[in-house]
Design a protein around this motif. Structure first.
Motif, PDB file in Angstrom:
ATOM      1  N   GLY A 293       0.819  -1.213   0.000  1.00  0.00           N
ATOM      2  CA  GLY A 293       0.000   0.000   0.000  1.00  0.00           C
ATOM      3  C   GLY A 293       0.849   1.258   0.000  1.00  0.00           C
ATOM      4  N   LEU A 294       1.911   1.263   0.791  1.00  0.00           N
ATOM      5  CA  LEU A 294       2.801   2.433   0.820  1.00  0.00           C
ATOM      6  C   LEU A 294       3.541   2.602  -0.502  1.00  0.00           C
ATOM      7  CD1 LEU A 294       4.189   2.126   4.458  1.00  0.00           C
ATOM      8  CD2 LEU A 294       2.425   3.692   3.601  1.00  0.00           C
ATOM      9  N   LEU A 295       3.913   1.491  -1.133  1.00  0.00           N
ATOM     10  CA  LEU A 295       4.539   1.575  -2.457  1.00  0.00           C
ATOM     11  C   LEU A 295       3.571   2.156  -3.484  1.00  0.00           C
ATOM     12  CD1 LEU A 295       6.533  -1.785  -2.649  1.00  0.00           C
ATOM     13  CD2 LEU A 295       7.471   0.526  -2.514  1.00  0.00           C
ATOM     14  N   LEU A 296       2.309   1.734  -3.411  1.00  0.00           N
ATOM     15  CA  LEU A 296       1.290   2.290  -4.318  1.00  0.00           C
ATOM     16  C   LEU A 296       1.129   3.787  -4.102  1.00  0.00           C
ATOM     17  CD1 LEU A 296      -1.481  -0.456  -4.204  1.00  0.00           C
ATOM     18  CD2 LEU A 296      -0.322   0.352  -6.255  1.00  0.00           C
TER      19      LEU A 296
ATOM     20  N   ALA B  76       2.065   6.594  -6.855  1.00  0.00           N
ATOM     21  CA  ALA B  76       1.006   7.463  -7.382  1.00  0.00           C
ATOM     22  C   ALA B  76       1.469   8.910  -7.440  1.00  0.00           C
ATOM     23  CB  ALA B  76      -0.253   7.334  -6.535  1.00  0.00           C
ATOM     24  N   ALA B  77       2.274   9.306  -6.471  1.00  0.00           N
ATOM     25  CA  ALA B  77       2.786  10.672  -6.452  1.00  0.00           C
ATOM     26  C   ALA B  77       3.775  10.916  -7.594  1.00  0.00           C
ATOM     27  CB  ALA B  77       3.457  10.952  -5.114  1.00  0.00           C
ATOM     28  N   LEU B  78       4.409   9.856  -8.092  1.00  0.00           N
ATOM     29  CA  LEU B  78       5.401   9.999  -9.161  1.00  0.00           C
ATOM     30  C   LEU B  78       4.775  10.013 -10.553  1.00  0.00           C
ATOM     31  CD1 LEU B  78       8.191   7.633  -7.798  1.00  0.00           C
ATOM     32  CD2 LEU B  78       8.098  10.138  -7.685  1.00  0.00           C
TER      33      LEU B  78
ATOM     34  N   ALA C 236      -3.237   7.831  -3.387  1.00  0.00           N
ATOM     35  CA  ALA C 236      -2.326   7.943  -2.242  1.00  0.00           C
ATOM     36  C   ALA C 236      -3.086   7.829  -0.926  1.00  0.00           C
ATOM     37  CB  ALA C 236      -1.569   9.267  -2.304  1.00  0.00           C
ATOM     38  N   ILE C 237      -4.198   8.530  -0.813  1.00  0.00           N
ATOM     39  CA  ILE C 237      -4.986   8.482   0.420  1.00  0.00           C
ATOM     40  C   ILE C 237      -5.522   7.079   0.674  1.00  0.00           C
ATOM     41  CG2 ILE C 237      -7.110   9.289   1.532  1.00  0.00           C
ATOM     42  CD1 ILE C 237      -6.596  11.996   0.091  1.00  0.00           C
TER      43      ILE C 237
ATOM     44  N   ALA D 203      -4.327   4.575   3.684  1.00  0.00           N
ATOM     45  CA  ALA D 203      -5.381   4.179   4.625  1.00  0.00           C
ATOM     46  C   ALA D 203      -5.479   2.669   4.743  1.00  0.00           C
ATOM     47  CB  ALA D 203      -6.722   4.769   4.185  1.00  0.00           C
ATOM     48  N   VAL D 204      -5.384   1.968   3.621  1.00  0.00           N
ATOM     49  CA  VAL D 204      -5.415   0.508   3.662  1.00  0.00           C
ATOM     50  C   VAL D 204      -4.188  -0.023   4.400  1.00  0.00           C
ATOM     51  CG1 VAL D 204      -5.216  -1.574   2.240  1.00  0.00           C
ATOM     52  CG2 VAL D 204      -6.872   0.182   1.643  1.00  0.00           C
TER      53      VAL D 204
END
Length: 189
Positions: free
Chosen positions: A11-14, A18-20, A131-132, A136-137
């Motif tokens: 989830g953190l990688l996603l 997403a920001a990139l 990202a949110i 959150a997940v």
């Protein structure tokens, strides 16, 4: 806790990808889709189901390509899903297994493909929403894995997800409404 930690890491990688940008998001998304397709069969005790896993994963990759070609149109997901349900049906009709086993395999294959294909929706979503939701997940799955009674664990996961949504929403243009996005992924059982 280990599966929760791996899910949180994904989830953190996603969220970071997403920001990139869209193409950076594609890398962890393909990993998520592969894990989803394989994990569904593992969850249902049908391991290893190579044809079903391959069909689900290929459906997800086809949905990714369709989304990128169609300029991130969500209707590409529905088209891919329809085609892959038909492919799963044909695959099971050609099977020589007994009817009960064929039906069980059909349902598992369709569900695995559908879950992996629907994950392609991350490509169609706004980067801030991805990202949110992903953070959150990540937070909620770790909170849910804590050794608490089930009702307390569910409440802790919902609160953690909403809190993560607010925190990441404050870093983006979404603001406090990120709490709703953060809580949404955990509303499903």
């Amino acid at each position: 806790m280990q599966p929760a930690g791996l899910t949180a890491l994904l989830g953190l990688l996603l969220a970071g990808a997403a920001a990139l940008g869209t193409y950076a998001l594609l890398v962890p998304l393909v990993v998520l889709q592969a894990v989803t397709a394989a994990g569904w069969f593992r969850l249902n005790g049908m391991w290893p189901a190579r044809q079903g896993i391959a069909l689900g994963f290929l459906g997800a990759v086809a949905a990714d390509v369709a989304l990128l070609v169609s300029d991130r149109s969500p209707s590409a997901i529905l088209g891919t899903l329809g085609v892959w349900v038909l492919l799963a049906l044909v695959l099971q009709l050609r099977s020589h297994a007994d009817p009960d086993e064929r039906m069980y395999g059909l349902m598992a294959t369709v569900a695995a493909a559908a879950l992996a294909i629907v994950a392609a929706g991350y490509l169609a979503a706004d980067a801030d929403a991805v990202a949110i939701g992903a953070v959150a997940v990540a937070v909620a799955v770790v909170a849910r894995a804590l050794p608490l009674p089930t009702p307390a664990s569910v409440v802790a996961a919902l609160l953690a997800a909403a809190g993560a949504g607010i925190a990441v929403g404050a870093l983006t243009e979404v603001g406090a409404q990120g709490a709703l996005l953060g809580r949404a992924p955990r509303c499903a059982p």
